[in-house]
Every structure is written in C-alpha cells, then in structure tokens.
Design a protein around this motif. Sequence first.
Motif, PDB file in Angstrom:
ATOM      1  N   PHE A  16     -69.393  -3.042  62.750  1.00  0.00           N
ATOM      2  CA  PHE A  16     -69.021  -2.359  63.973  1.00  0.00           C
ATOM      3  C   PHE A  16     -67.857  -1.618  63.775  1.00  0.00           C
ATOM      4  N   MET A  17     -67.036  -1.813  62.598  1.00  0.00           N
ATOM      5  CA  MET A  17     -65.724  -1.016  62.341  1.00  0.00           C
ATOM      6  C   MET A  17     -66.231   0.596  62.099  1.00  0.00           C
ATOM      7  N   GLN A  32     -70.173   1.928  66.054  1.00  0.00           N
ATOM      8  CA  GLN A  32     -70.397   1.238  67.046  1.00  0.00           C
ATOM      9  C   GLN A  32     -71.652   1.924  68.005  1.00  0.00           C
ATOM     10  N   VAL A  33     -72.503   0.941  68.297  1.00  0.00           N
ATOM     11  CA  VAL A  33     -73.727   1.568  69.061  1.00  0.00           C
ATOM     12  C   VAL A  33     -73.682   1.054  70.394  1.00  0.00           C
ATOM     13  N   TYR A  34     -73.953   1.942  71.231  1.00  0.00           N
ATOM     14  CA  TYR A  34     -74.147   1.695  72.610  1.00  0.00           C
ATOM     15  C   TYR A  34     -75.479   1.458  73.041  1.00  0.00           C
ATOM     16  N   ASN A  42     -69.935  -4.361  55.149  1.00  0.00           N
ATOM     17  CA  ASN A  42     -69.549  -5.803  56.039  1.00  0.00           C
ATOM     18  C   ASN A  42     -68.629  -6.486  55.250  1.00  0.00           C
ATOM     19  N   PHE A  43     -68.124  -5.812  53.973  1.00  0.00           N
ATOM     20  CA  PHE A  43     -67.344  -6.838  53.096  1.00  0.00           C
ATOM     21  C   PHE A  43     -65.870  -6.081  52.898  1.00  0.00           C
ATOM     22  N   VAL A  44     -65.732  -4.984  53.846  1.00  0.00           N
ATOM     23  CA  VAL A  44     -64.305  -4.248  53.853  1.00  0.00           C
ATOM     24  C   VAL A  44     -63.481  -4.527  54.899  1.00  0.00           C
ATOM     25  N   THR A  45     -62.335  -4.361  54.731  1.00  0.00           N
ATOM     26  CA  THR A  45     -61.385  -4.039  56.102  1.00  0.00           C
ATOM     27  C   THR A  45     -61.250  -2.729  56.612  1.00  0.00           C
ATOM     28  N   ILE A  46     -60.766  -2.331  57.680  1.00  0.00           N
ATOM     29  CA  ILE A  46     -60.502  -1.129  58.233  1.00  0.00           C
ATOM     30  C   ILE A  46     -59.753  -0.283  57.087  1.00  0.00           C
ATOM     31  N   GLU A  47     -58.674  -0.722  56.641  1.00  0.00           N
ATOM     32  CA  GLU A  47     -57.979   0.164  55.614  1.00  0.00           C
ATOM     33  C   GLU A  47     -58.788   0.475  54.464  1.00  0.00           C
ATOM     34  N   GLU A  48     -59.517  -0.442  53.937  1.00  0.00           N
ATOM     35  CA  GLU A  48     -60.318   0.016  52.869  1.00  0.00           C
ATOM     36  C   GLU A  48     -61.636   0.890  53.080  1.00  0.00           C
TER      37      GLU A  48
END
Lengths: 229, 519
Positions: A77-78, A81-83, A146-152
């Motif tokens: 979802f980062m 984002q799906v409406y 799915n396996f990373v953070t927002i910075e990565e």
Amino acid sequence: MARAYQKEESKEVKRERRAQNFAKYLASLKFGFYCMTHPIDGFWKLTHEKKGTVGAATTILFFTILVRILKLRYTSFMFLQVYWEDINIFLYIASILFPLALWVVGNWALTTLFDGKGRLKDVYMGTCYGMLPYPVIQFPLMIVSNFVTIEEGQFYQVLSVLSLILCLLLIVNGLAQIHAFSPGKNLLFTVASLFAMLVMVFILMIFFSMISQGVAYFISIGREMMFRI
Amino acid sequence: MKNKIAKIVTTLAVVIGIGFSGLATVEAGEDNYTYTYDYWGDVQESPDVYSVARVFTYKDLGMDKNITNAESLFVYKDRIYVCDTGNNRIVVLRRDGADDLVYEDEITAIKGTDITALSEPSDIAILETLDADDEGNAVTKEYMFICDRGNARIVKVDMDLNYILQFNKPVDPAITEDSAFKPDKIVVDTAGRVYCSASGINKGLVKYESDGVFSGFIGATRVAYNFTDYIWKKLASQEQRAKMESFVPTEYDNVYMDREGFIYACAGGMDEEDLRSETVDAVRKLNMLGSDILVRNGAYYDGKFPVFGDLYWGGGGGVTGPSYFKDVTVLDNDIYVCLDQNRGRLFGYDDQGRMVYAFGGTGNMEGYFRKPVSIEHMDNDLLVLDQLDCSITLFIPTEYGSLIYRAMDQFDHGDYDEAQASWEQVKMLNGNYSLAYIGIGRSLLRKGEYKESMPYFEAKYDDENYSRAFQQYRKLWIREHIITIIVIILAIFLVPMAIARVYQVKEEIDNADIFKLRR
C-alpha cells in the motif's frame, strides 16, 4: 476407401503439425526475450524472418494485463493505494485493450499508405512484443515491494518508471524495424498514429451520439403515433 | 398462485424500501454535525466530540446592555474577558461550575493618564510574571495589556487598572505618518514583549520590547505570486500598474500564544488555488524569529491534507470559497482549534497537522453560529464568541471527545498500554476514525510489538509508521532466522555445484581410458 485412408493420414499430420505449431509458439515466446535484449535485430527478425507468432504476442498481452490487475491487490500500500470503490475490472482491462486496438489500427492504416512493410498482424505483434518488459519487471517488483520500507522504495519507483520507458522505446523501435522505416520517418509516423487515434476516438463518439439520436428520433415518432391513435 | 405473487411483491417492496432508506441515511450523513476526513478525503461521520453546555446572551449573564460588535475573548484562570468593542468596554465573566458563567465586572476606563476612557477595545492580554516586592521576596505580579484601538494605543495596566506603560504607533519608514494606527490583536510573551497585529500593517506582527519601544516586524505572511498577473504587470503601463492589485502579504486576523511561547497566527481570505498548492498558509506557528514551524502533513495531491479546514468548497447554503480562519486557540495537549467564520465550523488539528475533528455550521440553533469571531479554551472546554448573535457558546467535551484527549495525553506521557486501551475504546465508538487506528498502531510500535502494529497502519495507509514498524520487524525476523537464511543461500549455491561435480566425475569415469580399454 481412399478417402478413409486420407483421413487417417491427415489425423497424424494434424497431430504432427500441432506439435510443430506448439514448438514454434514456445520458440516465438522465448524470442520475445531476444527482442528485449536485441531490439533492432530482434524486431527485424520478428516479422521479416517470421520468428514471432500472434499466439505468443497475445500471451504477452495477457500477462501484461494480468500483472497490471495483480498489482492492484499485491503491491504494498505504500506504493500503490487503490480506491476499490472506483475500480471496475472490465473498464480496467479495456483501458489497455482499447488504446492498443486504436494504436494498431491507426498505425497500420497510416503506414500501409506510405510503404510500411508491416501488415495489421505484424503491427499487433510488434506492439505486444514491445510490452514484454512490463510483466517481466513489474511482477518481481510487485513481490519485492512488500519487503521494503518507504525509504528503500526509491528503487521501486525508479525501476517502475524504467519498465514503462523501456516498453515505449521497444514499441517505437520495433515498429521502425517492422515497417523498414528510417528513424526519422518512424518518429513522424508514431506521432501521426497518435493523431489517428484521436481522430478515431472523435469519429466513434460522433457515431455513437448519432446512433442514439437516431434511435431517439424513432422512439419519439412512435410515441407521437401512440398519442394520436 | 396468487399467494406467491403477493409474496414476491411484498419482498420486492421490502427490498426497495430498504434500499431507499439506506440512501436516505447516506444523504442525511452529508451534513452531520461532527466529521473527519479519511485517507481519501471522503467525509466520515463521527460521534460528537463537543456538546454545547450553554449559550449565553447578555440577559443570561445579568448584564444591562447587549454586547455589540464584540471582537475578542480572552481567558485567564477562571476569568473570561469579552472585548465588547461596540460599547467601549471589556466585560469580565467568571466561570462558575461546569456550565455556568457569571457577570463580574466591566472595564470602561483606566486610571492615571490623560486619556482614561477606553475606545473600541479590540483585544486584551494578561501577563503573569515573577517580580520582587520591597523586601525582596518573590511575588507574582499580573499586568493587563489592553488593545485600545480607538485611541491608537496599547496600554499596560496593573490589575487595579493603574496606568503603567503605553505602546504607540511604530515609527518606521514603511508606515505612512498620516495613517491611523489601529492595533487589532495582541499577545504578550513571558518577558513582557508585545506582539500586535494591526490593520493596514502587512509587514507582519508589530513587536515591542517590554519597555514599550518598537523593535521591528516579525513573521510576515507568505506572498503568492500569480504568474499571469506578473506577466500582465510587466506589460502594463505605469497608470495601469497603479490600479492593479499589488503582491503584498496579508494581515493576520488573529494571534494566539501557546504555553510554550509560540505564536499561532491565522489569516483568511486567501486565494483558493494558492491554498491548495500551499503557497500561502491559513495558520502559522511562529517562533521568536518569526519563522513558521507548524508541522504540516504534506501536499494536497498526496493523499494528505494541509491545514486549511474544509477540503470541499461547494456552494451549499450560499457559502462559497475556502474556510476563513478567524481565530485559533491551542489546547494544553497541543491540539489547536481553528474557527472558520465562513461556515461557522471548528477544526481541531493535532501537533502533526492531522485533523482530529471538525464540527459546527451556520444557523440559529445551539452549536451553530452566524458570525463567530473568537475562540478560547478553558482546559479542554471551548468558548466561542458570535458577533451577530451577541452570544458566547460554551462547549464541553463529550465522553468520546474526552476519550480522544485522554488517549493522546496517555501516549504523550508514555503510558502506552493505557493509550492503546483508550484508542481501542475510541475505535469502538467510531470505527471510521483514522487517528484511532494509527493511535493503536503507534502505541504497539512503542511497546515493541512491531508485527501487531503493522495491520493498523496498513488499514489507514500510514506509510511512515508502517515503514518504521516493518523495518524493526524485518530486523528481528532476520536475526531470528539467520541460520536458516544462510543454510538456504548456501544450498542455492552448493547444491547445483555438487550436482555438477557429480556429473563431471561420472563423465570422467565413463571416459576414463582404463574402462575404454577394457571395452
């Protein structure tokens, strides 16, 4: 008697041909990766040496659409984002197929008048083969997201954009090879094809509004008659 | 047969009925009193955060004269000062119990100077300082600063109204000498420095030192350049240019000093596009240097919303345009509540710039306003002054509202278990409330329950907190499974190598000369 014999033979031939066709289909599908890595050589051989098949092209198209739909649900979802309330799966599929159809028809209709070597089938094949980077890059990206953070996530964004740019370059270059156009001429016809798409959309809109008005006309005549009688 | 048809018809009717009633409730929700926005900016109904305790008019308070054109409220301890600008007086009220205000006094004049009568007092501030008395003991002293607009001055008096000091029109090249000085709103910091927002002065707040000397302007609002106007201006002649609107900062409508000494200043009447693109600010938090340090949540098109009140500015009820923040007050838990004069609404934001609640409307009912001008708070209770209604509305938090405040306090104090429990309760009362989910998630995150907190952040699209939790979770997971990971990686490399080796050996054996010879 002779007929029955023929039939029997044709059955065997058919099976053999089917096996051959399947082998060719697999080879042509594999050839897609060759096109990705050797765009100029690959797309030339695609039609001029009949290395590609419509079946493989359709398979690539299918996977492109499939990955695009899967992305909605399985990307983190980062990054996406799906409406969900606004998603219509059929419209979503059509959002690829409709422009593709317009592009193929528009490009073929123009280039065939100006010495383009590609037939309608070839244009379709070239465009679909050009889409291959999308599923090939986006599918692993979708899982990795799915396996990373927002910075990565910067890597995700960069690769995602790269896959689209690669698709665009492959399609444009591919059509140049298929039509045997020089780069300048090809660029001109790429832009012209985009205009052709607009014109077709315009005509379609006029067509549908005319039809609806025509229908409305007869309905109102019918109503008028009902009132009089 | 007939029975069957009747059955079908009734079922259909019921189904359609349910359908329509469902529609009806959805429509009723559009003008729900209290609401919040979700991640998508959709309006989400909410239980009421505040309820009206009472609405006070001059009769309720036992006053002889109606409040006219009142401009400002000020709360000091249990006293409420109402600047009754139209009647040239300041009314002093006392809070008496949970839902009552009592008239105490009125200030119409000060003592010990030439001009004693107040004229159009527009604001008041009270300073409490530690001072030494004659014997050298520390005593707290209180001073009143009255914004005496009609007399073009700000006066400093003690609590018995004896004149001490006067702040006059600033002498500055930027201010023309013949223009009248109209101080509108003031705040006073703990050192006795006065910050004043005055009509016609758009350089920012006028700053006076504690001895009454003007020392400069701070915190001018940002100016939004309109590019097309700029081009036109370049092309226009001198006379045309003179007629055009010039790019100047706007004046602040109101100022408020929070308990840490930061000045919250709000301004309204901004251009819609400028607000959306965040080139201008509806609210600013100024530090001592006058720079804006308000935490904002992100750009409008980023799924996060800036601090400017309503997101949708449709023309319902003859009202158009963005929210007009007329006043702002800061609660002790750093939630600041902005008062929108345009739609009569109150917007609460937390210190991260996220909307906590929004409620209110225009109208004549309790809890609705006609022209609200000022907002103040007493603990967590809110007071709103309505200029047209000549009334003061006292709001007290509902159970739901106090629960939110309690959860925030508990979190700030580090009681994460209690905070989580409180947020759970909030979530039970309002399942559409994003802050409740994020609150639970943050409590869990602080407690180190990373995996448990992740679904809460994911549900409300809080990517930053999710990343934080995920990073920790991933680290722990890898630490726990490091042996398995190494084994798998080794297996990936070693197994094919081993197999290749086996084949190689086998081939060597097959092709070995001794065996060939034998054959």
